[in-house]
Design a protein around this motif. Structure first.
Motif, mmCIF file in Angstrom:
data_model
loop_
_atom_site.group_PDB
_atom_site.id
_atom_site.type_symbol
_atom_site.label_atom_id
_atom_site.label_comp_id
_atom_site.label_asym_id
_atom_site.label_seq_id
_atom_site.Cartn_x
_atom_site.Cartn_y
_atom_site.Cartn_z
ATOM 1 N N GLN B 39 0.816 -1.219 0.000
ATOM 2 C CA GLN B 39 0.000 0.000 0.000
ATOM 3 C C GLN B 39 0.847 1.266 0.000
ATOM 4 O O GLN B 39 0.327 2.359 -0.117
ATOM 5 N N HIS B 40 2.148 1.111 0.142
ATOM 6 C CA HIS B 40 3.031 2.279 0.181
ATOM 7 C C HIS B 40 3.707 2.460 -1.177
ATOM 8 O O HIS B 40 3.894 1.503 -1.918
ATOM 9 N N GLN B 41 4.126 3.697 -1.444
ATOM 10 C CA GLN B 41 4.791 3.978 -2.716
ATOM 11 C C GLN B 41 6.054 3.134 -2.870
ATOM 12 O O GLN B 41 6.356 2.650 -3.961
ATOM 13 N N HIS B 239 9.048 6.631 8.083
ATOM 14 C CA HIS B 239 7.673 6.170 8.296
ATOM 15 C C HIS B 239 6.796 7.298 8.832
ATOM 16 O O HIS B 239 5.584 7.226 8.741
ATOM 17 N N ASN B 241 4.962 11.022 9.467
ATOM 18 C CA ASN B 241 4.106 11.773 8.565
ATOM 19 C C ASN B 241 4.804 13.048 8.101
ATOM 20 O O ASN B 241 4.558 14.134 8.615
ATOM 21 N N LYS B 264 9.559 10.247 2.292
ATOM 22 C CA LYS B 264 8.349 10.636 1.551
ATOM 23 C C LYS B 264 8.629 11.819 0.620
ATOM 24 O O LYS B 264 7.989 11.983 -0.400
ATOM 25 N N THR B 267 9.472 11.196 -3.052
ATOM 26 C CA THR B 267 8.399 10.963 -4.019
ATOM 27 C C THR B 267 8.289 12.179 -4.941
ATOM 28 O O THR B 267 8.298 13.314 -4.462
#
Lengths: 284, 405
Positions: B39-41, B239, B241, B264, B267
């Motif tokens: 479910q993660h990129q 991990h 946010n 993140k 991305t």
């Protein structure tokens, strides 16, 4: 110190918006609604979808999001909760099921990544030398207005009086010609709308993820227990106590410990004053 | 004659069975098991890059006359789920090799199960040095573990120190640093190395704090960073946010530039996802569209064409891992794990992000020509520029819009 005062007020306001709706539906319909956090998540995700995917103006998106969550709450009460209301255990289970279903649907549709809800105010505001995110101040103002409006609505309108009557004795209210079932549906709609609005205004500065309902639910639950189940003034008072305690711990001790504040508050309440700060003692 | 016929018939039958068994073994694809958070990129890109490599290898006839195929098991970011994924892939699917991983905590829980299955595992996502430490302690049991990607967190720390010394202190003239990171296995291993390295290079760490991955309000931390007198904020996030982190940092207008590891933020759509709040953030990456090796740009362009998005760091890792395994199987002329391991240990393979070579712990090494960190900054209009190392830089480091000299 002023920073803590301002941020504490914002945290308390968001907590109060979550807790007031939760305690309202319990006070009136005796429904312990475990899907209340899901309303909060749905509000944030609806706002995200309308603004980012459908490219609607922010204010239109916010109003639509709150309305949609209210309709969802009313439909849930009518279709899923009402047939089971005689059993509080069944109500607990069905509302928990709704919460888990909403969370999984959000996972499948939007994925696990955080989503960005645009802010109404995108610049910091200087309050006596303290730079505060404008959206947080707006959240504080909106929370005060909405809770105030709800208070006036319940105290000053005919429908509000009917809600108060049903909350005191549903059967007697029914005999007086007040349609209790319809009142339950309306109150569930109000409760959902408040939680949805909290999601819309807090979404821009807090996390918007499928699991966001869990923390919201736990915090709302702890505020309501401390304030006294069913008491709106109690919930507001408890939201201020827990909100300021969390902010104080985060700024002066360790931000990782904020989660334990709610749990300690629940423990202390249950040991020292099980009915909560302003709850009614009911003898079995 | 009557006696001979059954014997001949039996021999022909037995030969036929043997031939058909041999034929089916030859025709059976070499099966790659992917253990990744789907479910993660990072998980989606692990799968996409593996598929891309498999399609390319199969188009050229496969390996030892056999096609490659893959099967996926979701390990999420949950050790229990990870162990189930490994057991499913090795016991039910009987894969020939495992490729994947993201969370170091999950990985460490999986390792005894990987070792028990005697299946080679090529890591492409987790960074804790503990993952390969077991190879050194109990070689015979854990020799199946290899890390193709990323560099372990200790190596990452030393490259961040290098960046801080030359860019943060050297170019931005900021020698007081605060560190904020998530409380995860790989970060707990990285921070002490980082602090030691920064102080050895004349920088002062004014504040350091690890926080829970589920934290959603970072404002109090930013207040403490500011109060500490720091002039640069180093972040270590995977991990956690980071969308919210970056937005709140922007809203607080924290008066200092910031950068470090922010998975993140690797991305491609991160900056636009946070409405441009990330402009000014510098984050490490393992690949960008630059001629790092002759394979980098073709890989990047094809990945973008096939998937409609730029890859995150697990994609080059998985792509390299498939090719590396295929190369080792070809060299060993078998899929026998022990023989393939011997070949992998000798590898000096040119991948898409640099050369890949394993040390005695089966960990990928860094250094000139090998895989290194790239420091990439989000700049005006959410464009990305490589600002360090100098050899591959495409632009100069700039201050966030709200920070003045």
């Amino acid at each position: 110190m002023l920073t803590v005062l301002i941020y504490g007020a914002v945290t308390s306001a968001v907590l109060a918006m979550l807790a007031v709706g939760f305690t309202l539906i319990f006070g009136v319909a005796r429904i312990l609604n475990l899907s209340h956090g899901a309303f909060y998540a749905l509000g944030a995700y609806c706002a995200y979808s309308f603004t980012t995917l459908l490219k609607l103006p922010l204010i239109v998106s916010a109003v639509l999001a709150v309305a949609l969550v209210a309709v969802f709450g009313m439909a849930m009460e009518r279709v899923l909760v009402r047939p089971l209301r005689q059993s509080s255990l069944a109500v607990l289970m069905i509302t928990l099921t709704v919460a888990l279903t909403v969370e999984q649907v959000l996972f499948v549709v939007f994925g696990s990544q955080s989503k960005n809800v645009p802010a109404f105010v995108n610049f910091p505001i200087n309050v006596h030398g303290v730079s505060v995110d404008g959206q947080r101040l707006l959240a504080l103002a909106i929370a005060v207005v909405l809770i105030g409006a709800l208070w006036l609505f319940i105290q000053r309108t005919r429908l509000g009086s009917a809600i108060l009557a049903v909350s005191q004795d549903p059967e007697a209210a029914q005999y007086m010609g007040i349609p209790a079932n319809r009142i339950f549906t309306i109150v569930m709609g109000l409760s959902a709308a408040l939680a949805g609005a909290a999601g819309v205004i807090a979404g821009p500065f807090l996390s918007v993820r499928p699991t966001m309902d869990q923390t919201a639910m736990i915090t709302a639950f702890s505020v309501v227990i401390v304030g006294g189940l069913g008491s709106i003034p109690g919930s507001i008072l408890a939201a201020c106590i827990i909100g300021y305690s969390q902010t104080f711990v985060a700024f002066y001790l360790n931000p990782e410990w904020t989660g334990t504040v709610s749990l300690v508050a629940i423990l202390l309440t249950l040991v020292l004053r099980p009915s909560g700060l302003m709850g009614r003692v009911v003898n079995a | 004659m009557r006696r001979i016929f059954p014997l001949v018939a039996s021999a022909v039958f037995a030969g036929g069975v043997a031939m058909s068994v041999q034929a089916s073994a030859a025709g059976k694809p070499i099966l790659i098991g992917l253990d990744t958070p789907i479910q993660h990129q990072v998980g989606k890109d692990t799968i996409a890059a593996t598929k891309m490599a498999i399609d390319e290898i199969n188009a050229k006839g496969g390996v030892l006359g056999r096609k490659l195929a893959y099967v996926v098991a979701d390990e999420g970011v949950d050790p229990q789920l990870g162990v189930s994924a490994i057991n499913k892939l090795t016991s039910d699917d009987h894969v020939d090799v495992l490729i994947g991983g993201y969370s170091s905590g999950v990985q460490l829980a999986e390792e005894p199960h990987i070792a028990r299955s005697k299946t080679i595992w090529l890591g492409v996502g987790a960074a804790s040095p503990n993952i390969t430490a077991l190879v050194g302690k109990h070689y015979d049991k854990y020799k199946y573990i290899f890390r193709v990607n990323p560099l372990n967190s200790a190596l990452q720390a030393s490259q961040i120190v290098d960046f801080a010394t030359h860019v943060v202190k050297g170019k931005l003239h900021r020698d007081k640093v605060a560190i904020l990171g998530e409380s995860a296995v790989w970060v707990r291993g990285l921070v002490p190395v980082l602090v030691k390295g920064l102080e050895a290079n004349g920088m002062k760490v004014t504040y350091q704090q690890l926080f829970d991955e589920s934290m959603t309000d970072f404002t109090p931390l930013f207040a403490r960073v500011k109060d500490s007198g720091a002039k640069y904020l180093l972040v270590i996030l995977s991990h956690a946010n980071s969308d919210v982190f970056v937005k709140q940092l922007y809203e607080a207008r924290l008066p200092m530039p910031y950068g470090g590891i922010d998975v993140k933020s690797m991305t491609p759509n991160f900056c636009s996802r946070v409405s441009g709040a990330a402009v000014g953030e510098t984050t490490v990456n393992f690949i960008t569209r630059a001629p790092i090796t002759h394979k980098t740009i073709p890989f990047w362009d094809k990945f973008v064409k096939v998937n409609g998005r730029a890859p995150v760091y697990t994609a080059p890792g998985a792509y390299n891992a498939v090719y590396l395994y295929a190369w080792a199987v070809k060299k060993a002329a078998t899929t026998n794990a022990d023989k393939v391991i011997k070949q992998l240990e000798k590898a000096d393979y040119v991948g898409v992000g640099g050369k890949i070579k394993f040390n005695k712990l089966h960990d990928d090494i860094d250094g000139p020509g090998y895989q290194n960190l790239l420091f990439v900054q989000w700049q005006k209009d959410c464009t990305r520029q490589v600002v360090w190392p100098k050899s591959v830089a495409t632009g100069k480091v700039v201050l966030p819009p709200w920070v003045s000299n």
